[in-house]
Design an enzyme around this catalytic site. Structure first.
Site, PDB file in Angstrom:
ATOM      1  N   CYS A 115       0.864  -1.195   0.000  1.00 32.04           N
ATOM      2  CA  CYS A 115       0.000   0.000   0.000  1.00 32.04           C
ATOM      3  C   CYS A 115       0.902   1.248   0.000  1.00 32.04           C
ATOM      4  O   CYS A 115       1.786   1.365   0.858  1.00 32.04           O
ATOM      5  CB  CYS A 115      -0.908   0.011   1.226  1.00 32.04           C
ATOM      6  SG  CYS A 115      -1.908  -1.474   1.385  1.00 32.04           S
ATOM      7  N   GLY A 161       2.155  -5.583   9.030  1.00 35.18           N
ATOM      8  CA  GLY A 161       1.795  -6.801   8.304  1.00 35.18           C
ATOM      9  C   GLY A 161       0.322  -6.908   7.994  1.00 35.18           C
ATOM     10  O   GLY A 161      -0.516  -6.232   8.574  1.00 35.18           O
ATOM     11  N   SER A 193      -7.997  -6.856  11.139  1.00 33.30           N
ATOM     12  CA  SER A 193      -8.117  -5.829  10.105  1.00 33.30           C
ATOM     13  C   SER A 193      -7.357  -6.262   8.864  1.00 33.30           C
ATOM     14  O   SER A 193      -6.196  -6.651   8.945  1.00 33.30           O
ATOM     15  CB  SER A 193      -7.533  -4.520  10.645  1.00 33.30           C
ATOM     16  OG  SER A 193      -7.497  -3.557   9.621  1.00 33.30           O
ATOM     17  N   ASN A 293      -2.196  10.406   9.281  1.00 33.08           N
ATOM     18  CA  ASN A 293      -1.116  11.151   9.934  1.00 33.08           C
ATOM     19  C   ASN A 293      -0.158  11.658   8.856  1.00 33.08           C
ATOM     20  O   ASN A 293       0.296  10.866   8.038  1.00 33.08           O
ATOM     21  CB  ASN A 293      -0.295  10.227  10.849  1.00 33.08           C
ATOM     22  CG  ASN A 293      -1.019   9.925  12.150  1.00 33.08           C
ATOM     23  OD1 ASN A 293      -1.908  10.659  12.554  1.00 33.08           O
ATOM     24  ND2 ASN A 293      -0.633   8.851  12.794  1.00 33.08           N
ATOM     25  N   CYS A 335       1.331   2.990  10.889  1.00 32.87           N
ATOM     26  CA  CYS A 335       2.063   1.740  11.059  1.00 32.87           C
ATOM     27  C   CYS A 335       3.418   1.783  10.366  1.00 32.87           C
ATOM     28  O   CYS A 335       3.573   2.333   9.299  1.00 32.87           O
ATOM     29  CB  CYS A 335       1.234   0.554  10.586  1.00 32.87           C
ATOM     30  SG  CYS A 335       0.919   0.516   8.837  1.00 32.87           S
TER      31      CYS A 335
HETATM   32  S1  SF4 Z   1       0.725  -3.046   6.763  1.00 34.04           S
HETATM   33 FE1  SF4 Z   1      -1.398  -2.766   6.101  1.00 34.04          FE
HETATM   34  S2  SF4 Z   1      -1.462  -0.751   5.125  1.00 34.04           S
HETATM   35 FE2  SF4 Z   1       0.699  -1.358   5.287  1.00 34.04          FE
HETATM   36  S3  SF4 Z   1       1.200  -2.347   3.316  1.00 34.04           S
HETATM   37 FE3  SF4 Z   1       0.575  -3.945   4.722  1.00 34.04          FE
HETATM   38  S4  SF4 Z   1      -1.628  -4.196   4.361  1.00 34.04           S
HETATM   39 FE4  SF4 Z   1      -1.040  -2.228   3.469  1.00 34.04          FE
END
Ligand code: SF4
Length: 346
Positions: A115, A161, A193, A293, A335
């Site tokens: 992402c 992750g 999630s 953020n 994250c």
């Molecule tokens: S941690 Fe979540 S937001 Fe970040 S690349 Fe992996 S799936 Fe996508």
């Protein structure tokens, strides 16, 4: 040397029979580890000295140590950087929202979902976390909270992750978290999630006895746009993801949470809100609007007026839509950010 915390409860029983012991010894070990948080054979005092010695010769526990702890001055959330046996690092966050204390747990070192608005994606996938490495993040967070006479009320798999990309270990970790002789959380308090791995979602619901809550990080309504920012959409286009959600055996009274991170000038217009409402029609959902953020990877927070306008469109269409605070924004709350900074430093 084998790591006992890589094993499920059943595997521990089996290991004990291999050692010439009764299967209940496996359950005893499991209880010491996950109900009492003890990961040292010497402290397992209801096992004979002889057996403790035998176990020590054959087995060990994975190392997982807090190497940095940052507390938010804004809201009291605490972010932990944890180091594993192989010196890889992961994050766990205690999110404080009023009285509610939620443990945000990682399932992988890095992530391969790519992402583009996410710091963890820049790391790529280094490896999956083992069962014990997932569960022990919660034990560590509770140990920290215990000093203040507090404990986690909720668990969310929303750290580093993609949880469903490590499905077998995730499911086993969830079993331990829900087990009465493990961490003993209610399934109502645990949320997975995902960025939208539709096949794995079906598999998770088939394999788990107690359905946990589900949050889907949707973020885009337009397929082309979603593919650009969230490559998982190439395999699971938005339409097929929504179709999967509609067929999931989600329990009555449980609603799927749709996470929508609002990024300035990318997905925060009233038109996006309108499409989102159309797409979700008929699904039992609540929508969390999360203001991104500001980060050093080129994206910014949506303006406040856009956030409220977005919410209003959804509410006018009859949806429960909540604006979520960016908890821990002063401690690099998105994250992967703490990990990224730490790695830059060394
Ligand atoms: S941690 Fe979540 S937001 Fe970040 S690349 Fe992996 S799936 Fe996508």
């Amino acid at each position: 040397m084998r790591f006992l915390d890589d094993l499920s409860k059943l595997d521990m029983e089996y290991e004990m029979t291999e050692l010439g012991e009764k299967p209940f010894r496996g359950r005893q070990l499991y209880k010491w580890m996950y109900s009492k948080g003890v990961f040292d054979f010497q402290e397992m005092t209801d096992l004979s000295k002889q057996l403790r010695q035998k176990l020590k010769q054959r087995y060990s526990f994975r190392k997982i140590e807090v190497i940095e702890k940052k507390k938010s001055q804004n809201d009291g959330s605490t972010k932990l950087l944890l180091e594993l046996d192989d010196r890889n690092r992961i994050e766990a966050v205690i999110l404080k929202d009023g009285e509610r204390l939620t443990g945000c747990v990682s399932t992988q070192v890095g992530c391969r979902m790519g992402c583009s608005f996410c710091s963890t994606a820049k790391i790529g996938l280094i490896r999956n976390l083992k069962i014990g490495e997932i569960v022990r993040q919660i034990i560590i967070m509770n140990r920290i909270l215990n000093d203040q006479d507090e404990k986690l009320s909720n668990i969310v798999f929303m750290g580093m992750g993609e949880p469903l990309d490590n499905l077998d270990n995730l499911n086993e970790a969830i079993r331990i978290i829900l087990d009465e002789s493990g961490l003993n959380f209610s399934h109502r308090k645990v949320t997975v999630s995902t960025c939208g791995m539709a096949d794995e979602l079906n598999k998770m619901y088939k394999e788990l006895d107690s359905p946990v809550n589900l949050a889907v990080s949707l973020n885009f309504t337009d397929n082309e746009m979603r593919q650009k920012f969230m490559p998982v959409s190439k395999k699971y286009p938005v339409e097929s993801l929504i179709a999967t959600l509609k067929k999931l055996p989600v329990q009555k009274r449980k609603r799927i949470t749709i996470e929508y991170v609002l990024i300035k000038d990318i997905n925060d217009s009233w038109k996006d809100a309108k499409y989102l409402a159309e797409m979700l029609r008929g699904l039992p959902v609540k929508i969390n609007l999360i203001v991104y953020n500001d980060s050093d990877i080129g994206f910014n927070s949506a303006a406040e007026k856009n956030v409220f306008a977005f919410q209003k469109v959804l509410q006018d269409k009859g949806f429960s839509a909540f604006i979520r605070k960016s908890l821990g924004s002063d401690i690099e709350g998105a994250c992967g950010q703490l990990y990224a900074r730490y790695n830059k430093k060394i």
